[in-house]
Scaffold this motif. Sequence first.
Motif, PDB file in Angstrom:
ATOM      1  N   LEU A   1     -24.237  -0.668  16.558  1.00  0.00           N
ATOM      2  CA  LEU A   1     -25.408  -0.601  17.606  1.00  0.00           C
ATOM      3  C   LEU A   1     -24.461  -1.414  18.827  1.00  0.00           C
ATOM      4  N   ARG A   2     -23.400  -1.009  19.753  1.00  0.00           N
ATOM      5  CA  ARG A   2     -23.094  -1.596  19.890  1.00  0.00           C
ATOM      6  C   ARG A   2     -23.262   0.026  21.038  1.00  0.00           C
ATOM      7  N   GLY A   3     -23.963  -1.293  22.775  1.00  0.00           N
ATOM      8  CA  GLY A   3     -23.924   0.180  24.081  1.00  0.00           C
ATOM      9  C   GLY A   3     -22.747  -0.387  24.544  1.00  0.00           C
ATOM     10  N   VAL A   4     -22.934   1.586  24.857  1.00  0.00           N
ATOM     11  CA  VAL A   4     -21.290   2.176  25.115  1.00  0.00           C
ATOM     12  C   VAL A   4     -21.806   3.492  25.915  1.00  0.00           C
ATOM     13  N   TYR A   5     -21.620   2.992  27.419  1.00  0.00           N
ATOM     14  CA  TYR A   5     -21.673   3.514  28.646  1.00  0.00           C
ATOM     15  C   TYR A   5     -20.958   4.643  28.718  1.00  0.00           C
ATOM     16  N   ASN A   6     -21.870   5.455  29.798  1.00  0.00           N
ATOM     17  CA  ASN A   6     -20.892   7.551  29.626  1.00  0.00           C
ATOM     18  C   ASN A   6     -19.900   6.660  30.711  1.00  0.00           C
ATOM     19  N   PRO A   7     -19.054   7.121  30.757  1.00  0.00           N
ATOM     20  CA  PRO A   7     -17.911   6.742  31.748  1.00  0.00           C
ATOM     21  C   PRO A   7     -17.773   7.789  33.037  1.00  0.00           C
ATOM     22  N   PHE A   8     -18.377   9.039  33.328  1.00  0.00           N
ATOM     23  CA  PHE A   8     -18.661   9.726  34.156  1.00  0.00           C
ATOM     24  C   PHE A   8     -19.495   9.397  35.196  1.00  0.00           C
ATOM     25  N   SER A   9     -20.400   8.852  34.695  1.00  0.00           N
ATOM     26  CA  SER A   9     -21.683   8.301  35.741  1.00  0.00           C
ATOM     27  C   SER A   9     -21.849   7.080  35.575  1.00  0.00           C
ATOM     28  N   LEU A  10     -20.625   6.262  34.693  1.00  0.00           N
ATOM     29  CA  LEU A  10     -20.950   5.147  35.466  1.00  0.00           C
ATOM     30  C   LEU A  10     -19.667   4.636  36.184  1.00  0.00           C
ATOM     31  N   LEU A  11     -18.514   5.552  36.762  1.00  0.00           N
ATOM     32  CA  LEU A  11     -17.145   5.788  37.536  1.00  0.00           C
ATOM     33  C   LEU A  11     -18.314   5.982  38.273  1.00  0.00           C
ATOM     34  N   ASN A  12     -18.701   7.022  38.369  1.00  0.00           N
ATOM     35  CA  ASN A  12     -18.930   7.857  39.847  1.00  0.00           C
ATOM     36  C   ASN A  12     -20.382   6.935  40.704  1.00  0.00           C
ATOM     37  N   SER A  13     -21.217   5.736  39.549  1.00  0.00           N
ATOM     38  CA  SER A  13     -21.817   5.486  40.325  1.00  0.00           C
ATOM     39  C   SER A  13     -21.410   4.321  40.997  1.00  0.00           C
ATOM     40  N   LEU A  14     -20.241   3.468  39.806  1.00  0.00           N
ATOM     41  CA  LEU A  14     -19.547   2.407  40.898  1.00  0.00           C
ATOM     42  C   LEU A  14     -18.485   2.528  42.458  1.00  0.00           C
ATOM     43  N   GLN A  15     -18.093   4.064  42.209  1.00  0.00           N
ATOM     44  CA  GLN A  15     -17.415   4.088  43.130  1.00  0.00           C
ATOM     45  C   GLN A  15     -18.123   4.350  44.686  1.00  0.00           C
ATOM     46  N   LYS A  16     -19.299   5.468  44.347  1.00  0.00           N
ATOM     47  CA  LYS A  16     -20.650   5.515  45.982  1.00  0.00           C
ATOM     48  C   LYS A  16     -21.799   4.798  45.976  1.00  0.00           C
TER      49      LYS A  16
ATOM     50  N   LEU B   1     -28.041  -0.954  35.686  1.00  0.00           N
ATOM     51  CA  LEU B   1     -26.716   0.214  34.651  1.00  0.00           C
ATOM     52  C   LEU B   1     -27.206   0.245  33.298  1.00  0.00           C
ATOM     53  N   ARG B   2     -27.443  -1.005  33.011  1.00  0.00           N
ATOM     54  CA  ARG B   2     -27.105  -1.178  31.227  1.00  0.00           C
ATOM     55  C   ARG B   2     -29.079   0.205  30.518  1.00  0.00           C
ATOM     56  N   ARG B   3     -30.227  -0.050  31.841  1.00  0.00           N
ATOM     57  CA  ARG B   3     -31.025   0.632  31.726  1.00  0.00           C
ATOM     58  C   ARG B   3     -30.593   2.575  31.859  1.00  0.00           C
ATOM     59  N   ARG B   4     -29.811   2.446  32.673  1.00  0.00           N
ATOM     60  CA  ARG B   4     -29.604   4.167  32.880  1.00  0.00           C
ATOM     61  C   ARG B   4     -28.258   4.899  32.474  1.00  0.00           C
ATOM     62  N   PHE B   5     -27.906   3.466  31.710  1.00  0.00           N
ATOM     63  CA  PHE B   5     -26.234   4.277  30.950  1.00  0.00           C
ATOM     64  C   PHE B   5     -25.763   3.872  29.404  1.00  0.00           C
ATOM     65  N   ASN B   6     -26.289   2.961  29.626  1.00  0.00           N
ATOM     66  CA  ASN B   6     -25.775   2.351  27.912  1.00  0.00           C
ATOM     67  C   ASN B   6     -26.760   3.270  26.600  1.00  0.00           C
ATOM     68  N   GLY B   7     -27.046   4.121  26.937  1.00  0.00           N
ATOM     69  CA  GLY B   7     -27.713   4.411  25.867  1.00  0.00           C
ATOM     70  C   GLY B   7     -27.002   4.842  24.538  1.00  0.00           C
ATOM     71  N   TYR B   8     -25.614   5.211  24.688  1.00  0.00           N
ATOM     72  CA  TYR B   8     -24.930   5.337  23.549  1.00  0.00           C
ATOM     73  C   TYR B   8     -24.444   4.712  22.365  1.00  0.00           C
ATOM     74  N   HIS B   9     -24.737   4.667  20.695  1.00  0.00           N
ATOM     75  CA  HIS B   9     -23.903   4.158  20.198  1.00  0.00           C
ATOM     76  C   HIS B   9     -23.394   5.181  18.833  1.00  0.00           C
ATOM     77  N   PHE B  10     -22.174   4.175  18.467  1.00  0.00           N
ATOM     78  CA  PHE B  10     -21.265   4.760  17.764  1.00  0.00           C
ATOM     79  C   PHE B  10     -21.262   4.741  16.699  1.00  0.00           C
ATOM     80  N   SER B  11     -22.370   3.910  15.895  1.00  0.00           N
ATOM     81  CA  SER B  11     -21.818   2.808  14.505  1.00  0.00           C
ATOM     82  C   SER B  11     -23.100   1.709  14.746  1.00  0.00           C
ATOM     83  N   ASN B  12     -23.304   2.027  13.285  1.00  0.00           N
ATOM     84  CA  ASN B  12     -24.046   0.860  12.973  1.00  0.00           C
ATOM     85  C   ASN B  12     -24.636  -0.279  13.624  1.00  0.00           C
TER      86      ASN B  12
END
Length: 299
Positions: A275-290, A262-273
């Motif tokens: 560099l704390r990984g943030v997962y895209n919620p739409f993809s993550l929630l769909n993956s967890l549900q399905k 999951l980390r390799r696929r979805f936490n490629g977002y960093h919104f400060s210096n």
Amino acid sequence: MKYPIGIQSFDRIVEGGYVYLDKTDLVYDLVHDGNIYFLSRPRRFGKSLLVSTLKCYFEGRKELFKGLKIDKMEKEWKRYPVFHLDFNGNNFTNPGELELRLENFVATQELAYGKSPLADTLGNRFAYVLKKAHEKTGLRAVVLIDEYDKPLLDILDSGITLERSGERITLEEYNRELLRTLYTTFKAADEYLQFVMLTGVTKFSQVSVFSGFNQPNDISMDARYDTLCGITEEEIDHYFQEPVAEMARMDGCTEEEEREALRRRFNGYHFSNRLRGVYNPFSLLNSLQKLDIQDYWFR
């Protein structure tokens, strides 16, 4: 577990029993540390849910926040006059669409707070509404604008033109001027404003859209709010341990190996210096549900 996929209303999530990642402590800090903000995040990243949460908070709907972090932090729960403008759902490639959307928005507020007999522009009319809302309620107004840049992004470099005052101009120029007129209101009505939040995908320069407007505090890359939207690894461990374990069983791997996938696929977002990984919620929630890791956001 009920996943709020495609649901952007805070009250609907809470009342419907959907899983909600409690970020209300950040919301509390946000509204008490400043009053005019801009936040940029990719699409389907939770901006609309944040705006909805702020709307419910400023409307004083305390019952919705029972048991959440902010419930122990907020003591007053005042009911402010809230003005929520959402540009989602409109097709701004149609000439006149933005003008109609703004006209309907301001006219609706005038029905509640009164119409100025002298104001002759949308900006002046809205400023009058904000003043009257303050006078009527005794509290300053809250303005929440979601996807503020969509009227420009829809037509960026499209070449669509229209005739205005006897000359041909691009629809992009026309929409830009309409937005500038609206946002200039915030400077003129500053004494009547408690809080302003604009969200969008990108930030246009001050001279193009925010000219005449008190420059908002851009928290898009602010370390204090880098996890305000999206999902962190800590939140996955807290809220989604069971579905992650189920996915691991189905994939024949350990839970740590599943989290790494999951980390390799979805936490490629960093919104400060930091560099704390943030997962895209739409993809993550769909993956967890399905129980299936796929590129749902891209699709």
